[in-house]
Scaffold this motif. Sequence first.
Motif, PDB file in Angstrom:
ATOM      1  N   ALA A  23       0.976  -1.250  -0.143  1.00 28.65           N
ATOM      2  CA  ALA A  23       0.058   0.174  -0.024  1.00 28.65           C
ATOM      3  C   ALA A  23       0.974   1.205  -0.185  1.00 28.65           C
ATOM      4  O   ALA A  23       1.895   1.290   0.466  1.00 28.65           O
ATOM      5  CB  ALA A  23      -0.930  -0.019   1.021  1.00 28.65           C
ATOM      6  N   LEU A  24       0.186   2.231  -0.533  1.00 28.33           N
ATOM      7  CA  LEU A  24       0.873   3.690  -0.527  1.00 28.33           C
ATOM      8  C   LEU A  24       0.642   4.341   0.742  1.00 28.33           C
ATOM      9  O   LEU A  24      -0.775   4.094   1.337  1.00 28.33           O
ATOM     10  CB  LEU A  24       0.782   4.337  -1.702  1.00 28.33           C
ATOM     11  CG  LEU A  24       1.523   3.879  -3.066  1.00 28.33           C
ATOM     12  CD1 LEU A  24       0.959   4.721  -4.369  1.00 28.33           C
ATOM     13  CD2 LEU A  24       2.864   3.887  -2.840  1.00 28.33           C
ATOM     14  N   ALA A  47      -7.477  12.161  10.036  1.00 27.95           N
ATOM     15  CA  ALA A  47      -7.646  10.708   9.094  1.00 27.95           C
ATOM     16  C   ALA A  47      -6.186   9.962   9.007  1.00 27.95           C
ATOM     17  O   ALA A  47      -6.345   9.028   8.676  1.00 27.95           O
ATOM     18  CB  ALA A  47      -8.086  11.109   7.835  1.00 27.95           C
ATOM     19  N   GLY A  48      -5.096  10.716   9.358  1.00 31.58           N
ATOM     20  CA  GLY A  48      -3.767   9.910   9.305  1.00 31.58           C
ATOM     21  C   GLY A  48      -2.900  10.111   8.098  1.00 31.58           C
ATOM     22  O   GLY A  48      -2.103   9.527   7.706  1.00 31.58           O
ATOM     23  N   ALA A  49      -3.119  11.301   7.494  1.00 27.59           N
ATOM     24  CA  ALA A  49      -2.306  11.704   6.330  1.00 27.59           C
ATOM     25  C   ALA A  49      -0.738  11.749   6.691  1.00 27.59           C
ATOM     26  O   ALA A  49      -0.683  12.604   7.760  1.00 27.59           O
ATOM     27  CB  ALA A  49      -2.964  13.026   5.753  1.00 27.59           C
ATOM     28  N   ARG A  50      -0.077  11.244   5.982  1.00 23.05           N
ATOM     29  CA  ARG A  50       1.300  11.365   6.105  1.00 23.05           C
ATOM     30  C   ARG A  50       1.858  12.687   5.488  1.00 23.05           C
ATOM     31  O   ARG A  50       2.910  13.168   5.544  1.00 23.05           O
ATOM     32  CB  ARG A  50       2.237  10.123   5.867  1.00 23.05           C
ATOM     33  CG  ARG A  50       1.752   9.104   6.852  1.00 23.05           C
ATOM     34  CD  ARG A  50       2.822   8.136   6.905  1.00 23.05           C
ATOM     35  NE  ARG A  50       4.241   8.391   6.752  1.00 23.05           N
ATOM     36  CZ  ARG A  50       5.036   7.587   5.892  1.00 23.05           C
ATOM     37  NH1 ARG A  50       4.695   6.373   5.464  1.00 23.05           N
ATOM     38  NH2 ARG A  50       6.279   7.960   5.849  1.00 23.05           N
ATOM     39  N   SER A  76       3.661  18.592  13.037  1.00 19.04           N
ATOM     40  CA  SER A  76       3.370  17.278  13.625  1.00 19.04           C
ATOM     41  C   SER A  76       3.826  16.115  12.818  1.00 19.04           C
ATOM     42  O   SER A  76       3.675  15.126  12.947  1.00 19.04           O
ATOM     43  CB  SER A  76       1.967  17.146  13.850  1.00 19.04           C
ATOM     44  OG  SER A  76       1.206  16.984  12.396  1.00 19.04           O
ATOM     45  N   GLY A  77       4.804  16.547  11.742  1.00 16.50           N
ATOM     46  CA  GLY A  77       5.380  15.660  10.953  1.00 16.50           C
ATOM     47  C   GLY A  77       4.826  15.345   9.508  1.00 16.50           C
ATOM     48  O   GLY A  77       5.305  14.561   8.804  1.00 16.50           O
ATOM     49  N   VAL A  78       3.662  16.015   9.102  1.00 22.91           N
ATOM     50  CA  VAL A  78       2.950  15.924   7.648  1.00 22.91           C
ATOM     51  C   VAL A  78       3.521  16.428   6.911  1.00 22.91           C
ATOM     52  O   VAL A  78       4.154  17.634   7.092  1.00 22.91           O
ATOM     53  CB  VAL A  78       1.536  16.178   7.815  1.00 22.91           C
ATOM     54  CG1 VAL A  78       0.829  16.133   6.533  1.00 22.91           C
ATOM     55  CG2 VAL A  78       0.523  15.398   8.854  1.00 22.91           C
ATOM     56  N   ALA A 121       7.549   8.884  -2.562  1.00 21.60           N
ATOM     57  CA  ALA A 121       8.697   9.119  -1.673  1.00 21.60           C
ATOM     58  C   ALA A 121       8.582   9.008  -0.345  1.00 21.60           C
ATOM     59  O   ALA A 121       9.469   8.654   0.163  1.00 21.60           O
ATOM     60  CB  ALA A 121       8.532  10.885  -1.899  1.00 21.60           C
ATOM     61  N   LEU A 122       7.291   8.861   0.273  1.00 19.88           N
ATOM     62  CA  LEU A 122       7.113   8.567   1.760  1.00 19.88           C
ATOM     63  C   LEU A 122       7.518   7.146   1.983  1.00 19.88           C
ATOM     64  O   LEU A 122       7.407   6.779   3.190  1.00 19.88           O
ATOM     65  CB  LEU A 122       5.827   8.972   2.097  1.00 19.88           C
ATOM     66  CG  LEU A 122       5.645  10.393   2.172  1.00 19.88           C
ATOM     67  CD1 LEU A 122       4.186  10.859   2.534  1.00 19.88           C
ATOM     68  CD2 LEU A 122       6.404  11.188   3.510  1.00 19.88           C
ATOM     69  N   THR A 123       7.580   6.202   0.883  1.00 16.53           N
ATOM     70  CA  THR A 123       7.854   5.033   1.085  1.00 16.53           C
ATOM     71  C   THR A 123       9.326   4.713   1.277  1.00 16.53           C
ATOM     72  O   THR A 123       9.840   3.793   1.679  1.00 16.53           O
ATOM     73  CB  THR A 123       7.341   3.895  -0.104  1.00 16.53           C
ATOM     74  OG1 THR A 123       8.095   4.470  -1.374  1.00 16.53           O
ATOM     75  CG2 THR A 123       6.003   4.140  -0.047  1.00 16.53           C
ATOM     76  N   LYS A 124      10.171   5.811   0.818  1.00 19.41           N
ATOM     77  CA  LYS A 124      11.436   5.710   1.064  1.00 19.41           C
ATOM     78  C   LYS A 124      12.088   6.626   2.342  1.00 19.41           C
ATOM     79  O   LYS A 124      12.998   6.403   2.943  1.00 19.41           O
ATOM     80  CB  LYS A 124      12.173   6.024  -0.120  1.00 19.41           C
ATOM     81  CG  LYS A 124      11.936   5.330  -1.451  1.00 19.41           C
ATOM     82  CD  LYS A 124      12.622   5.917  -2.548  1.00 19.41           C
ATOM     83  CE  LYS A 124      14.201   5.666  -2.502  1.00 19.41           C
ATOM     84  NZ  LYS A 124      15.046   4.607  -3.200  1.00 19.41           N
TER      85      LYS A 124
END
Length: 138
Positions: A23-24, A47-50, A76-78, A121-124
């Motif tokens: 999943a992404l 909702a948990g958006a990164r 907050s890290g988003v 990008a966020l997977t890496k």
Amino acid sequence: MYYKESLRRHTSKSEFDVSKLEALPRVDILYSHVDDDGVLARAAVAAGARGIVHAGTGNGSIHQNTEKELVNAQKSGVVIVRSARVGTGPTVPSVARYTEEKFLDGDTLSAQKARLLLQLALTKTSDLKEIQRMFDEY
């Protein structure tokens, strides 16, 4: 049919390997509009958006109420990426406060394309400089 050759990295020249991904990460798109109150930015974070891609007017301008919420989300890290909802043209770091707020620039990518690149990008990594490099190369 292709009318122009891409000058950016893509497909077989990509650094991303999606073959092992199940999943992404969640990345939401917010579209700028008059009287935006920032509620959707807060909802995306809840909702948990990164990541959030903001499709702004012109050079990716952000309504002041939404900007406050995006700053809170970034703290907050988003990861926040600016894109534009106009037909063509890049978002550039010409507005100092967006750079100071650590918002990344989506360059010429539409909000939809910026969303997909941010998900990959966020997977890496979650390093902002590394993600901006990706937006500069793809």
